[in-house]
Enzyme design. Structure first.
Site, PDB file in Angstrom:
ATOM      1  N   TYR A  73       0.830  -1.209   0.000  1.00 41.42           N
ATOM      2  CA  TYR A  73       0.000   0.000   0.000  1.00 41.42           C
ATOM      3  C   TYR A  73       0.857   1.248   0.000  1.00 41.42           C
ATOM      4  CZ  TYR A  73      -3.982   2.999   0.736  1.00 41.42           C
ATOM      5  OH  TYR A  73      -4.948   3.945   0.569  1.00 41.42           O
ATOM      6  N   PHE A 125      -6.427  21.042 -24.480  1.00 36.76           N
ATOM      7  CA  PHE A 125      -6.981  19.753 -24.852  1.00 36.76           C
ATOM      8  C   PHE A 125      -8.383  19.656 -24.238  1.00 36.76           C
ATOM      9  CE2 PHE A 125      -7.472  15.162 -23.913  1.00 36.76           C
ATOM     10  CZ  PHE A 125      -7.533  14.731 -25.216  1.00 36.76           C
ATOM     11  N   ASP A 126      -9.247  18.783 -24.766  1.00 36.17           N
ATOM     12  CA  ASP A 126     -10.660  18.812 -24.321  1.00 36.17           C
ATOM     13  C   ASP A 126     -10.829  18.570 -22.816  1.00 36.17           C
ATOM     14  OD1 ASP A 126     -10.054  16.153 -24.708  1.00 36.17           O
ATOM     15  OD2 ASP A 126     -11.804  15.659 -25.886  1.00 36.17           O
ATOM     16  N   ASP A 216       1.501  20.872 -20.339  1.00 37.74           N
ATOM     17  CA  ASP A 216       0.636  19.706 -20.536  1.00 37.74           C
ATOM     18  C   ASP A 216       1.449  18.777 -21.431  1.00 37.74           C
ATOM     19  OD1 ASP A 216      -1.235  17.814 -21.115  1.00 37.74           O
ATOM     20  OD2 ASP A 216      -2.775  19.199 -21.825  1.00 37.74           O
ATOM     21  N   ALA A 218       1.717  15.449 -22.409  1.00 36.04           N
ATOM     22  CA  ALA A 218       1.399  14.100 -22.894  1.00 36.04           C
ATOM     23  C   ALA A 218       2.377  13.619 -23.973  1.00 36.04           C
ATOM     24  CB  ALA A 218      -0.031  14.073 -23.433  1.00 36.04           C
ATOM     25  N   LYS A 259       0.260   8.249 -23.537  1.00 33.85           N
ATOM     26  CA  LYS A 259       0.755   8.659 -24.861  1.00 33.85           C
ATOM     27  C   LYS A 259       2.236   8.285 -24.949  1.00 33.85           C
ATOM     28  CE  LYS A 259      -3.320  10.696 -24.525  1.00 33.85           C
ATOM     29  NZ  LYS A 259      -3.527  12.039 -24.062  1.00 33.85           N
ATOM     30  N   HIS A 451     -18.955  14.984 -26.810  1.00 35.85           N
ATOM     31  CA  HIS A 451     -18.675  14.127 -27.967  1.00 35.85           C
ATOM     32  C   HIS A 451     -18.522  12.655 -27.605  1.00 35.85           C
ATOM     33  CE1 HIS A 451     -14.866  15.418 -26.305  1.00 35.85           C
ATOM     34  NE2 HIS A 451     -14.237  14.451 -26.939  1.00 35.85           N
TER      35      HIS A 451
HETATM   36  C1  LIG Z   1      -4.688  12.727 -23.453  1.00 38.52           C
HETATM   37  C2  LIG Z   1      -4.442  14.088 -23.055  1.00 38.52           C
HETATM   38  C3  LIG Z   1      -4.868  14.589 -21.827  1.00 38.52           C
HETATM   39  C4  LIG Z   1      -5.723  13.781 -20.883  1.00 38.52           C
HETATM   40  O1  LIG Z   1      -5.149  12.586 -20.499  1.00 38.52           O
HETATM   41  P1  LIG Z   1      -5.970  11.247 -20.212  1.00 38.52           P
HETATM   42  O2  LIG Z   1      -4.903  10.264 -19.849  1.00 38.52           O
HETATM   43  O3  LIG Z   1      -6.712  10.885 -21.450  1.00 38.52           O
HETATM   44  O4  LIG Z   1      -6.888  11.513 -19.070  1.00 38.52           O
HETATM   45  C5  LIG Z   1      -4.540  15.878 -21.502  1.00 38.52           C
HETATM   46  N1  LIG Z   1      -3.847  16.662 -22.356  1.00 38.52           N
HETATM   47  C6  LIG Z   1      -3.429  16.218 -23.542  1.00 38.52           C
HETATM   48  C7  LIG Z   1      -2.649  17.130 -24.442  1.00 38.52           C
HETATM   49  C8  LIG Z   1      -3.715  14.930 -23.944  1.00 38.52           C
HETATM   50  O5  LIG Z   1      -3.320  14.517 -25.141  1.00 38.52           O
END
Ligand SMILES: *Cc1c(COP(=O)(O)O)cnc(C)c1O
Length: 460
Positions: A73, A125-126, A216, A218, A259, A451
């Protein structure tokens, strides 16, 4: 041996069968799915380009790592390895695992944002936009204008428009800007990279107004590859060195590890040195994600993530990876199919506005093309356009997106060049009957991130 395209720097040891339904079956399936590709069963899809998120193939080393998961844990061995690896790659003092990217956003954004505040980004990003809004703040996009013209060649179309950034800060007041977010690569603009000099300049502006810069992150590794190949002065630097410099310009990062870290689940928060912020992040992580040494993941997931971070920054891997996009883009060039050019890092973004000019934004050309790709060949993709962007949170009106893309996201280490040929051939076939394709209207939608679950019907 020099060949035109760079072949896979791996061989395949395990396979997963996929099947193709008949055209009649596909028509039936998409209708049952309310014309929303997220509702399709994956087994009804032949080539799945819905997302590159969590869909990659792990390596033998990662699978072996799964077997040495320490499922304690607290204080697991894998947590320590992950923290050490990430500290080393990003140069940040505090690293917090979480279960995916939006969890990182959920933990971090309400700390720095609230009602009356604004977040300015090269493009949100969304899920990032959603968490900005959930925190009561508003999201403003500030990408360079060349990003908006898919036919203009520019090496760093993901960049922040720094002139406009300054204007926005002055207009809204620096005290009201809670955060500046740099998305690398710029997903919503077409997986387009951000240059080192733009990151540096944005960081200087943020510094000047005393606004924190959040990365951000990813697709940080793909972004570093583009800097190495396209930006003066970086040709002889390793991906590792470039990544370290990139992150030196931020104060913190949120990352979806699904990613570039090539795992099926996972996320990270990084904080350069702000101990007070880290304390708040830890407290929120414990409430939402789990204890700090696992953050919503199993010990084995942490191990796979630590290994994936290292594999994701290997030059040969990145060359193959971006090479796949370049291959598909070259086939589209031959057929005059418009896409966001030059091709970005994780996907090919077809310009549906140009391919289907007769469909207005409120009938979602990017979505219409995505449905057509499924009907024609069982290929699953998604809209990155007005369908995705949704309604204005204040007026409830449909927002007109700056782009109408159909995104073909390529999972990492999963599909071969022959699969990409099927995709290109399908697009060519659709282009020939483009005039006859109709738009869609929404018959049911939720308030946020509509979406994923909206239900639609063809306009005709
Ligand atoms: C995928 C992504 C996110 C969100 O990540 P999740 O793992 O899908 O929750 C945030 N910002 C960017 C640029 C992304 O490509």
């Amino acid at each position: 041996m020099k060949s035109k395209y760079y072949a896979e720097p791996f061989r395949i040891k395990m396979v997963e069968p996929i099947k193709i339904l008949t055209a009649e079956e596909r028509l039936e399936k998409i209708k049952e799915a309310h014309y929303n590709l997220f509702y399709l069963d994956s087994e009804d899809v032949y080539i799945d380009l819905l997302s590159d998120s969590g869909t990659g193939a792990m390596s033998t080393a990662q699978w072996a790592g799964m077997m040495v998961g320490d499922e304690a844990y607290s204080g697991s061995r894998n947590y320590k390895r992950l923290v050490r690896t990430a500290q080393d790659i990003f140069g940040y003092k505090y690293i917090q695992p979480v279960h995916q990217g939006r969890a990182a956003e959920k933990v971090v954004l309400p700390i720095i944002l609230g009602p009356g505040k604004y977040a300015i980004s090269n493009m949100h990003f969304d899920t990032t936009r959603a968490h900005v809004e959930i925190a009561g703040a508003r999201a403003i996009d500030c990408v360079v204008p060349e990003a908006l013209d898919t036919e203009v060649y520019s090496p760093f179309k993901g960049n922040m428009d720094t002139v406009k950034l300054r204007q926005l800060i002055e207009e809204y007041g620096p005290e009201n800007i809670g955060v500046i977010i740099m998305t690398i690569t710029n997903n919503s603009a077409g997986g387009q990279p951000v240059s080192m000099s733009n990151l540096r300049e944005t960081s200087e502006i943020a510094e000047e107004y005393n606004i924190p810069l959040l990365i951000d992150a990813a697709r940080f590794a793909e972004n570093a590859y583009f800097i190495k190949n396209r930006e003066e002065g970086y040709q002889d630097k390793s991906i590792r060195e470039i990544v370290l410099e990139m992150f030196s310009y931020g104060k913190m990062f949120t990352m979806s590890s699904k990613k570039d870290a090539i795992v099926n689940i996972g996320g990270l928060i990084g904080i350069k040195d702000d101990e007070k912020l880290y304390e708040e992040v830890k407290a929120r992580t414990i409430s939402f994600e789990g204890f700090i040494s696992y953050g919503g993941l199993a010990g084995r997931d942490l191990e796979a993530l630590a290994i994936g971070l290292e594999e994701g920054i290997e030059y040969d891997y990145l060359k193959y990876r971006i090479g796949q996009m370049e291959y598909l883009a070259a086939r589209l060039d031959e057929a005059n199919i418009p896409y966001q050019a030059p091709v970005g890092g994780h996907a090919v973004f077809i310009d549906a506005k140009k391919l289907l000019p007769h469909i207005p934004y409120y009938e979602f050309p990017g979505h219409a093309l995505a449905v057509e790709l499924y009907k024609e060949a069982g290929i699953r993709s998604c809209d990155i356009g007005s369908f995705m962007i949704g309604n204005d949170p204040d007026t409830g009106e449909q927002i007109q997106s700056q782009f109408e893309f159909t995104r073909l996201a390529i999972p990492r280490r999963v599909y071969t060049q022959s699969h990409l040929d099927v995709v290109a051939d399908t697009l060519i076939a659709i282009k020939e009957r483009a005039d006859s394709i109709s738009g869609y209207r929404i018959i049911w939608e939720p308030k946020i991130l509509r979406h994923f679950t909206a239900k639609l019907e063809p306009v005709k």
